[in-house]
Motif scaffolding. Structure first.
Motif, PDB file in Angstrom:
ATOM      1  N   ARG A  14       0.831  -1.197   0.000  1.00  0.00           N
ATOM      2  CA  ARG A  14       0.000   0.000   0.000  1.00  0.00           C
ATOM      3  C   ARG A  14       0.858   1.237   0.000  1.00  0.00           C
ATOM      4  NH1 ARG A  14      -5.511  -1.099   2.619  1.00  0.00           N
ATOM      5  NH2 ARG A  14      -6.560  -0.742   0.667  1.00  0.00           N
ATOM      6  N   ARG A  15       0.429   2.190  -0.723  1.00  0.00           N
ATOM      7  CA  ARG A  15       1.140   3.468  -0.742  1.00  0.00           C
ATOM      8  C   ARG A  15       0.804   4.216   0.542  1.00  0.00           C
ATOM      9  NH1 ARG A  15       4.020   1.239  -4.097  1.00  0.00           N
ATOM     10  NH2 ARG A  15       3.461   1.221  -6.261  1.00  0.00           N
ATOM     11  N   GLU A  16       0.540   5.498   0.417  1.00  0.00           N
ATOM     12  CA  GLU A  16       0.213   6.315   1.575  1.00  0.00           C
ATOM     13  C   GLU A  16      -1.196   6.004   2.060  1.00  0.00           C
ATOM     14  OE1 GLU A  16       1.452   9.784  -0.994  1.00  0.00           O
ATOM     15  OE2 GLU A  16       1.832  10.532   1.025  1.00  0.00           O
ATOM     16  N   THR A  20      -3.674  10.938   3.584  1.00  0.00           N
ATOM     17  CA  THR A  20      -2.478  11.717   3.294  1.00  0.00           C
ATOM     18  C   THR A  20      -2.059  11.642   1.836  1.00  0.00           C
ATOM     19  OG1 THR A  20      -1.060   9.879   3.920  1.00  0.00           O
ATOM     20  CG2 THR A  20      -1.597  11.459   5.639  1.00  0.00           C
ATOM     21  N   SER A  21      -2.593  10.704   1.100  1.00  0.00           N
ATOM     22  CA  SER A  21      -2.227  10.545  -0.296  1.00  0.00           C
ATOM     23  C   SER A  21      -2.734  11.715  -1.127  1.00  0.00           C
ATOM     24  CB  SER A  21      -2.812   9.234  -0.823  1.00  0.00           C
ATOM     25  OG  SER A  21      -2.755   9.202  -2.217  1.00  0.00           O
ATOM     26  N   THR A  23      -3.149  11.743  -4.296  1.00  0.00           N
ATOM     27  CA  THR A  23      -4.134  11.212  -5.236  1.00  0.00           C
ATOM     28  C   THR A  23      -5.498  11.088  -4.568  1.00  0.00           C
ATOM     29  OG1 THR A  23      -2.443  10.014  -6.456  1.00  0.00           O
ATOM     30  CG2 THR A  23      -4.707   9.265  -6.729  1.00  0.00           C
ATOM     31  N   SER A  24      -5.516  10.604  -3.333  1.00  0.00           N
ATOM     32  CA  SER A  24      -6.788  10.463  -2.620  1.00  0.00           C
ATOM     33  C   SER A  24      -7.437  11.816  -2.374  1.00  0.00           C
ATOM     34  CB  SER A  24      -6.582   9.724  -1.302  1.00  0.00           C
ATOM     35  OG  SER A  24      -6.171   8.407  -1.551  1.00  0.00           O
TER      36      SER A  24
END
Length: 84
Positions: A14-16, A20-21, A23-24
């Motif tokens: 999983r990324r961030e 906090t992402s 992209t999200s």
């Protein structure tokens, strides 16, 4: 370019965290502006399934039981621009 950015098979991680992402956060902005999952996915270069997973993760993290409630929570946490 794809080859350079690829990860070894079986080491996917999983990324961030969704809150906090970058992209999200962009996704939350688009959906708050009325974009569909499909159009947000196209604009972000993601699959529709990934968009839905990100929203599901965000809802789980915030305890939201609906996408509307998730939007309210995103606004409360300051994740949406005041312009929207």
């Amino acid at each position: 370019m794809v080859w350079l950015l690829a990860e070894p098979f079986g080491e996917a991680r999983r990324r961030e965290a969704p809150l906090t992402s970058a992209t999200s956060r962009q996704l939350l902005q688009m959906l708050a502006s009325g974009a569909t999952d499909e159009s947000a996915a196209r604009r972000l270069g993601l699959s529709t399934r990934t968009v839905r997973r990100l929203m599901s993760d965000f809802m789980a993290q915030t305890g939201a039981t609906s996408r509307f409630q998730a939007g309210v929570e995103a606004a409360r946490r300051g994740l949406l621009d005041a312009r929207d």
